[in-house]
Structure formats: C-alpha cells, structure tokens
Design an enzyme around this catalytic site. Sequence first.
Site, mmCIF file in Angstrom:
data_model
loop_
_atom_site.group_PDB
_atom_site.id
_atom_site.type_symbol
_atom_site.label_atom_id
_atom_site.label_comp_id
_atom_site.label_asym_id
_atom_site.label_seq_id
_atom_site.Cartn_x
_atom_site.Cartn_y
_atom_site.Cartn_z
ATOM 1 N N ASP A 251 49.366 98.464 18.895
ATOM 2 C CA ASP A 251 49.819 97.133 18.514
ATOM 3 C C ASP A 251 50.318 97.192 17.077
ATOM 4 O OD1 ASP A 251 47.733 96.738 16.615
ATOM 5 O OD2 ASP A 251 46.458 95.708 18.046
ATOM 6 N N PRO B 46 44.111 90.418 20.478
ATOM 7 C CA PRO B 46 43.193 89.428 19.910
ATOM 8 C C PRO B 46 43.753 88.836 18.623
ATOM 9 C CG PRO B 46 42.405 91.662 19.472
ATOM 10 C CD PRO B 46 43.569 91.793 20.407
ATOM 11 N N THR C 248 36.972 96.516 16.997
ATOM 12 C CA THR C 248 37.894 96.632 15.866
ATOM 13 C C THR C 248 37.166 97.257 14.685
ATOM 14 O OG1 THR C 248 39.251 94.756 16.544
ATOM 15 C CG2 THR C 248 39.297 95.338 14.222
ATOM 16 N N HIS D 275 46.350 96.584 12.039
ATOM 17 C CA HIS D 275 45.960 95.175 11.978
ATOM 18 C C HIS D 275 47.147 94.285 11.635
ATOM 19 C CE1 HIS D 275 41.993 93.064 12.181
ATOM 20 N NE2 HIS D 275 42.714 92.059 11.716
ATOM 21 N N TYR E 112 49.117 81.786 8.022
ATOM 22 C CA TYR E 112 48.043 82.671 8.495
ATOM 23 C C TYR E 112 48.549 83.582 9.605
ATOM 24 C CZ TYR E 112 43.821 84.324 10.768
ATOM 25 O OH TYR E 112 42.864 85.133 11.336
ATOM 26 N N GLY F 10 50.521 90.152 19.517
ATOM 27 C CA GLY F 10 49.747 88.998 19.104
ATOM 28 C C GLY F 10 50.606 87.830 18.669
ATOM 29 N N LYS G 86 39.763 100.063 18.287
ATOM 30 C CA LYS G 86 41.027 99.499 17.780
ATOM 31 C C LYS G 86 41.094 99.585 16.262
ATOM 32 C CE LYS G 86 43.015 94.854 17.305
ATOM 33 N NZ LYS G 86 44.356 95.188 16.872
#
Length: 386
Positions: free
Chosen positions: A312, A83, A161, A281, A30, A335, A257
């Site tokens: 990111d 996040p 997001t 993402h 994951y 992340g 985001k």
Amino acid sequence: MSDYFNSAYPDSADLERRAQQRMPAFAFDYLQGGCNEEVGVRRNRDDIQAVQLHSELLKPAVSCDLSVELFGHRYSAPFGIAPVGLQGLMWPKCPEILAASAAEGNIPFVLSTVSSAGLERIAEITQGNAWFQLYNPTDSATRTDLLRRISAARYRVLVVTVDVPTFGFRPRDIKNGLAMPPTMTWSNIIRMLTRPRWLLETARAGKPEMQTLKPYMPKNLLATELAGFMNKTVMGPVDSEGLKAIRDMWKGPLVIKGLTSEYDVDKAVELGADAVVISNHGGRQLDIGESSIRALQRIAPKYREKIKIFMDSGLRSGPNIASALACGADFTFLGRTFVYGVAALGKRGGEHTINSLKMQLQQIMRQLGCGTVAQLSRHRVVWPPV
C-alpha cells in the site's frame, strides 16, 4: 455487486476534488496530508507513476481474470480497502459504508484499531469476512482482550501495523488541533458550518468516537489527554518479541504491515507470518523514507517464494494497482481513494470506487494482452534500472 458507476467522477482525482468540497478542512487535511514537508507523500506518487508496462498486441486475444486467492478465499479483484483511522470524522458512517461495499464486492476490508466503528459492528456487516488491523497495545491485558474479541467476531485475517513507534509529526493536524471528536476551536466550528451536508450527517450518526477502544479508555478522557492515552496504551513499539506473543495468541493468517527493509521481512518470515505489507504508512510517518514501490521492487524478487507480499501507500488508481502487481506485489490496498469516494458520493461511494478501479484495471490488462493478475510482471518495462 451492482455495476453502479457515477460518470461525473470517473477517477480518484475527481473524487478527491468533490470530497474536499464536502469535508471540513481539518478532516480533509488529516486524510490527504503526510508528515513534515510531505515529501514522502509526493515520492510515493511520483515513483509509482514512473513505472511503465508494455503491451503484447499480436498474440491471441485473452479474457481478463481479476480474481486472486488469498488464505483460502478467492477475492474478485487484486485490491482491498486499507485501514484508515478516524474514518467517521472524515464522513459519517464511512467504515460501515465501506465494509458493506467490500463484502458485497468480495474484496477485503481492513478495519483500523482507531476506526469510528466497533469491531463487532463491522463483523456483523461483513458476516465475519473482514480483516482487522491491530496496533500493539503496550498493556498486555488490553492486547489479550482485543485479540479475544477479534477472534470471537470471526475476523478472517489479523494485520499488525509495526511502523508507528512514534506519532508522525504532521503539521496540518497540529495546526488544526485534530482530535476525536474534533476540538471545538472557532476555526474548526466555522469549517464545520461551511459543510452543511457533513454537519447534518454527523448529527444523525452521532459524534465520532473510537468505538473499538472505548472499553479501555478512562471515563471523561479529555481531548488533550487522548494522544497520551494512545501512546501509552494502544500504539506501542512492536519488535520481534512483541510479535511472537501476538503470533502465539492468533491462530489465523497473520500479516505484518509497514515494512520496507529486507531485515524486517526476514524477521517476519522467521516469525511465521503469512504475508507482509510493503508500506510506509502513506508517507505519514517518515518523510525521508523510501517509497513503497521502490522497496517493493527490491524486496519482491528475494522473498516471493517465502511469503505473500502485499503493498500500500500512494496507490490511487487502476494503473497504480497494475504497476504494483507488475513490480511483484501479490495484492494491493488503497486507503485515501476509498474515503474520497464515500465523502464525495455518500452511501454509494464505496460501490462506485470498487467498480471504477475494476474498470480501469480491466482496460489496462486488455490493452496489455494480459489475462491474469499473476501475468502482469511479464509486462513491466525494466529500463531505466531501479
């Protein structure tokens, strides 16, 4: 913050290998995986690593200042903790560990809506200095109540997001039957039994649940019903009108985001957002999408005077952070690297990862002859043209 640094794990790749040894395969998949064929994950990494910077060695020596001011607060480094959903599944108490490390290290920690830690608990740990990442609840009552709680807990910044209009098609998670808590298939049970430290820590912490969302979830919700609940209630599409409602209710700094196009950045500026995160993402939503660093290079020159630009997706190291800043980002978020750190080193993993990234970034800036984060763009090699 202490200068704790475990020399056995000096970079992200070392942390990743150790994390894989300590996490059940379904949790590691994951965290590491992307959607479809995971081309987007690789493209993010390849394009960041293609950025080159040049040194200026014969000018007077400079001291390095990593600090960056955002929204009236000066952070100690130009990176924060992005996040990440289901963190407690990957390592027990992971969001609490990272939030405490971020508060001590004076960098932003962004709590995911679907984290295993409740927003009030993270606010307590960070003494009101955390940021909150919000998906747009399709249920207006849920959205209003979430924003009330976020404001009451004194979160500093709201990050909305917008790049999840659908669930990403993630073959690893489909095969693993991923859920929160994990589905008790024989395969997953065996995987957990082969990771005794993870199993012991999970037993101590209690089964991971989405604590922030518990007040809005039906009682006795089956694991098979979770995706439907999330899709119908918590993770609705976000268009300009939906963002206007959030902008009207939220009085603090607002960050949008998940943008990679000029059209969307224009809309964010019109809306009155304070910053955007150029992000795909982490390659987990659109496998054929543009890499974040490519989008950043195109967008930053056009909008740097209009809005703060963060980035990111694909960032793992000090060199990656330097590359993103040199390409026009005002700030960066990581992340996976931080979760690798906690899974590898437990309670000191966040502390170690922050210090490691700072050490790497300081070395790069000294080698370049660059005194401040804002000066990194002067060192970018622009050939071949993007």
